[in-house]
Enzyme design. Structure first.
Site, PDB file in Angstrom:
ATOM      1  CE  LYS A 140      44.031  39.768 -17.671  1.00  0.00           C
ATOM      2  NZ  LYS A 140      45.250  39.658 -16.863  1.00  0.00           N
ATOM      3  CG  ASN A 141      47.321  37.671 -20.006  1.00  0.00           C
ATOM      4  OD1 ASN A 141      46.949  38.479 -19.165  1.00  0.00           O
ATOM      5  ND2 ASN A 141      47.183  36.354 -19.845  1.00  0.00           N
ATOM      6  CB  CYS A 148      48.339  35.327  -6.269  1.00  0.00           C
ATOM      7  SG  CYS A 148      47.432  34.909  -7.727  1.00  0.00           S
ATOM      8  NE  ARG A 185      50.120  33.694 -10.925  1.00  0.00           N
ATOM      9  CZ  ARG A 185      49.277  34.366 -11.683  1.00  0.00           C
ATOM     10  NH1 ARG A 185      48.155  34.821 -11.193  1.00  0.00           N
ATOM     11  NH2 ARG A 185      49.551  34.605 -12.947  1.00  0.00           N
ATOM     12  CG  ASP A 228      44.904  32.466 -18.233  1.00  0.00           C
ATOM     13  OD1 ASP A 228      45.109  32.086 -17.067  1.00  0.00           O
ATOM     14  OD2 ASP A 228      45.575  33.378 -18.777  1.00  0.00           O
TER      15      ASP A 228
HETATM   16  C1  UD1 Z   1      50.832  34.645 -17.206  1.00  0.00           C
HETATM   17  C2  UD1 Z   1      49.468  35.195 -17.504  1.00  0.00           C
HETATM   18  C3  UD1 Z   1      48.379  34.370 -16.826  1.00  0.00           C
HETATM   19  C4  UD1 Z   1      48.534  32.897 -17.206  1.00  0.00           C
HETATM   20  C5  UD1 Z   1      49.963  32.417 -16.981  1.00  0.00           C
HETATM   21  C6  UD1 Z   1      50.201  31.008 -17.497  1.00  0.00           C
HETATM   22  C7  UD1 Z   1      49.783  37.561 -17.852  1.00  0.00           C
HETATM   23  C8  UD1 Z   1      49.546  38.954 -17.365  1.00  0.00           C
HETATM   24  N1  UD1 Z   1      49.385  36.578 -17.064  1.00  0.00           N
HETATM   25  O1  UD1 Z   1      51.039  34.746 -15.807  1.00  0.00           O
HETATM   26  O2  UD1 Z   1      47.107  34.857 -17.240  1.00  0.00           O
HETATM   27  O3  UD1 Z   1      47.650  32.124 -16.432  1.00  0.00           O
HETATM   28  O4  UD1 Z   1      50.902  33.278 -17.643  1.00  0.00           O
HETATM   29  O5  UD1 Z   1      49.895  30.931 -18.843  1.00  0.00           O
HETATM   30  O6  UD1 Z   1      50.283  37.351 -18.938  1.00  0.00           O
HETATM   31  N2  UD1 Z   1      56.753  30.372 -11.723  1.00  0.00           N
HETATM   32  C9  UD1 Z   1      57.786  30.115 -10.843  1.00  0.00           C
HETATM   33  N3  UD1 Z   1      58.705  31.107 -10.633  1.00  0.00           N
HETATM   34  C10 UD1 Z   1      58.654  32.302 -11.257  1.00  0.00           C
HETATM   35  C11 UD1 Z   1      57.608  32.546 -12.170  1.00  0.00           C
HETATM   36  C12 UD1 Z   1      56.664  31.550 -12.380  1.00  0.00           C
HETATM   37  O7  UD1 Z   1      57.876  29.045 -10.246  1.00  0.00           O
HETATM   38  O8  UD1 Z   1      59.520  33.145 -11.022  1.00  0.00           O
HETATM   39  C13 UD1 Z   1      55.739  29.316 -11.959  1.00  0.00           C
HETATM   40  C14 UD1 Z   1      54.330  29.760 -11.569  1.00  0.00           C
HETATM   41  O9  UD1 Z   1      54.103  29.562 -10.194  1.00  0.00           O
HETATM   42  C15 UD1 Z   1      53.495  28.846 -12.427  1.00  0.00           C
HETATM   43  C16 UD1 Z   1      54.324  28.713 -13.709  1.00  0.00           C
HETATM   44  O10 UD1 Z   1      55.651  29.082 -13.346  1.00  0.00           O
HETATM   45  O11 UD1 Z   1      53.380  27.584 -11.842  1.00  0.00           O
HETATM   46  C17 UD1 Z   1      53.878  29.576 -14.861  1.00  0.00           C
HETATM   47  O12 UD1 Z   1      53.743  30.910 -14.428  1.00  0.00           O
HETATM   48  P1  UD1 Z   1      53.961  32.134 -15.425  1.00  0.00           P
HETATM   49  O13 UD1 Z   1      53.967  31.624 -16.830  1.00  0.00           O
HETATM   50  O14 UD1 Z   1      55.144  32.909 -14.978  1.00  0.00           O
HETATM   51  O15 UD1 Z   1      52.652  32.993 -15.176  1.00  0.00           O
HETATM   52  P2  UD1 Z   1      52.502  34.572 -15.200  1.00  0.00           P
HETATM   53  O16 UD1 Z   1      53.489  35.170 -16.119  1.00  0.00           O
HETATM   54  O17 UD1 Z   1      52.428  35.074 -13.800  1.00  0.00           O
END
Ligand code: UD1
Length: 429
Positions: free
Chosen positions: A22-23, A126, A131, A316
Site C-alpha cells: 500500500k505504501n 489524525c 502529523r 507500522d
Molecule cells: C509513512 C507511512 C506510514 C508509516 C510512516 C513511518 C505511507 C503512506 N505512510 O507515513 O504508514 O507509519 O511513514 O514509517 O507511506 N514529521 C514531521 N514533519 C513533517 C513530516 C513528518 O515532523 O513534515 C514527523 C511525523 O510526525 C513523524 C515522523 O516525522 O513523527 C515520521 O513521519 P513520516 O515518515 O513523514 O510518515 P508518513 O510519510 O506520514
C-alpha cells in the site's frame, strides 16, 4: 458498518499470498501526475485507500483504468492500473478529499513541479497523533516553490518551474522524501536530499521514476541525488511486496502457532521484524516461494523493541507485536519512537485481558496465559489488525467493530486467514 467475528484458538496452516505494498502504491499512483503519458502499475492491492486516491486523482483530471482479469491469471495477483494524467484540469485538492487520507497531500509535489502551482488542503487531524507537513513544505521551498498557507490550504507556486537545491531533513520522513523526489525529478538542475528515508517503498518509487525517465541515484541510502529532467514519460512498474502485510501475518502465525508460507514475501524488506520474531521463538525460514513461519507449541519469549525508521523495527508493526507479547512468558517493553500517541490499541487489548502499562512512549507488557474474547473497536489501520491477532488467540468470540480501518490496508484479510484455518467471518449489516 461491517464487523469481523473471530473465535480464537485455531492454529494457522497453509499459504498466504502477499500483494503489492500500500505504501508504495499510493506514491506511485501520485507519481502518475508527473507525466502526460500512461503509467501502468502491476501488483496493485485492492484496498479502500487505493480507491480513495483514485477519486482524489480523478478530481485533478486523471483517468485511471483498472484492467480486468486475463485468462489464466492467478486469483491472487494484484490488479493492474493504467494511470493517465494527460490533462490536469484542476490543481486544487480539497479538504473533504485530503482529510480522508493523509498521503493524498503528497499530490502537491507533482502538481507544482508539472503545472507550476497547486492548492492542497492541509491533511488535518489524525488518529495517531499530530502529523505535521512542515518538512514537506520545507522541501518544496528548497526547490524554489513559494508557499503560502491560507484558510487551511497550502498554496505552492513555481510559475517558472522548480530548480534543484539541497534538502537536509532534520528528521527522517517518508512523506518528505517522496515529496522531494517527485518535485526534484522535474526541477532544473541537481537536487541533493540528505537524511532521506531509506524505506524500501522510497526505492520502489525511485525505480519507477527512473523508468519514467528521471535521473535518481542513491535511493535506499540516506543521500539521494536527483538530476532534474524537462519531462517524464510513461512506464510500466510492478509494486514491491507489502512488508507490513508480511510482518502482520508472520506475527499472526507466531501468535496462534502453526506453519504458513507467506508467498512472494521478501525477507530483506523486514529483516529487523523477522529477527524480533525469531527472538520470540518462532522459526523464520526464507524459501523459494517467500517466507515460511512456524511455531509449534513452545511458549513465546518476551522482547525489548524500539521502533525506528528503516532498517529498524517499523512503527507500522508495533501494535501487532504488542498483541503478540500479551501472550509471552515474561515482561516485554515496546517503545514507540516515530509517532506520539500511537497506542490506541492498548485499551482495546486490555479489554481482551492483556496486562499493559503505558509510561510516556514506552509500553510494558506483562504476558498472560490467556486472553478472553470481547467486543472491541478498531481505531486505526494497524491498531485494528493487532486486535484481530489478539482475537485469534483469545478464548471464545471477539467482534472487531469499525472494520473499515482494516479495509484501508489489508486485502481480503478474513479470506486469507480463513483459508489457513482461522474461525473468522465478516458480518455486514
Ligand atoms: C509513512 C507511512 C506510514 C508509516 C510512516 C513511518 C505511507 C503512506 N505512510 O507515513 O504508514 O507509519 O511513514 O514509517 O507511506 N514529521 C514531521 N514533519 C513533517 C513530516 C513528518 O515532523 O513534515 C514527523 C511525523 O510526525 C513523524 C515522523 O516525522 O513523527 C515520521 O513521519 P513520516 O515518515 O513523514 O510518515 P508518513 O510519510 O506520514
Amino acid at each position: 458498518m461491517d464487523r469481523i467475528r473471530i473465535v480464537g484458538g485455531q492454529r494457522l496452516n497453509g499459504a498466504i499470498p502477499i500483494l503489492g505494498a500500500k505504501n508504495a502504491t499510493l506514491p506511485l499512483m501520485i507519481a502518475g501526475l508527473l507525466t502526460e503519458d500512461t503509467l501502468i502499475l502491476d501488483n496493485v492491492p485492492r484496498l479502500a485507500d487505493v480507491n480513495q486516491l483514485q477519486r482524489i486523482l480523478g478530481n485533478h483530471g486523471v483517468d485511471i483504468m483498472i484492467a480486468g482479469k486475463r485468462p489464466g491469471e492467478e486469483p491472487n495477483h494484484g490488479s493492474t492500473l493504467h494511470i493517465s494524467a494527460k490533462t490536469i484540469v484542476d490543481t486544487t485538492a480539497p479538504y473533504d478529499l485530503v482529510s480522508r487520507m493523509r498521503a493524498s497531500f503528497w499530490v502537491v509535489a507533482p502538481l507544482v513541479a508539472r503545472m507550476g502551482g497547486a492548492k492542497v488542503s492541509l491533511p488535518g487531524g489524525c488518529a495517531i497523533g499530530t502529523r505535521p507537513v512542515d518538512l514537506l513544505i520545507m522541501a518544496l521551498e528548497k526547490l524554489g516553490a513559494g508557499i503560502e498557507i491560507e484558510s487551511g490550504y497550502v498554496i505552492a507556486r513555481a510559475p517558472k518551474g522548480l530548480r534543484g537545491g539541497e534538502i537536509v531533513f532534520p528528521k527522517v520522513t517518508v512523506g518528505g522524501t517522496h515529496t522531494a523526489l517527485m518535485a526534484a525529478s522535474l526541477a532544473r538542475g541537481t537536487t541533493v536530499i540528505e537524511n532521506a528515508a531509506r524505506e524500501p517503498e522510497i526505492g520502489d518509487v525511485a525505480d519507477c521514476l527512473n523508468k519514467m525517465g528521471a535521473n535518481i541515484s542513491g535511493a535506499g541510502t540516506s543521500r539521494i541525488v536527483v538530476e532534474g529532467v524537462a519531462r517524464l514519460n510513461g512506464a510500466r512498474h510492478s509494486v514491491l511486496p507489502d512488508r507490513i502485510e508480511t510482518g502482520t501475518y508472520a506475527i499472526a502465525v507466531a501468535m496462534t502457532g502453526g506453519d504458513v508460507v507467506l508467498q512472494h514475501a521478501r525477507p530483506e524488506l523486514l529483516q529487523a521484524a523477522l529477527d524480533v520474531l525469531a527472538q520470540t521463538g518462532a522459526a523464520v525460514t526464507p524459501t523459494n516461494e517467500g517466507i515460511r513461519i512456524t511455531r509449534n507449541g513452545a511458549s513465546l519469549d518476551p522482547v525489548e523493541v524500539t521502533t525506528a525508521p528503516f532498517p529498524g523495527f517499523p512503527t507500522d508493526l508495533q501494535a501487532q507485536l504488542m498483541a503478540l507479547m500479551t501472550r509471552a512468558r515474561g515482561t516485554s517493553h515496546i517503545t514507540e519512537a516515530i509517532f506520539e500517541n500511537r497506542f490506541m490499541h492498548v485499551q482495546e487489548l486490555v479489554r481482551l485481558g492483556a496486562r499493559i502499562k503505558l509510561d510516556g512512549d514506552t509500553a510494558t507488557i506483562e504476558g498472560v496465559s490467556r486472553l478472553k474474547g470481547a467486543p472491541v473497536m478498531a481505531t486505526d489501520l494497524r491498531a485494528s489488525v493487532s486486535l484481530v491477532i489478539a482475537a485469534l488467540a483469545a478464548e471464545g468470540e471477539t467482534t472487531v467493530n469499525r472494520v473499515y480501518h482494516l479495509d484501508r490496508g489489508f486485502e481480503r484479510l478474513e479470506e486469507k486467514l480463513g483459508a489457513c484455518g482461522a474461525a473468522i467471518q465478516r458480518i455486514s449489516d
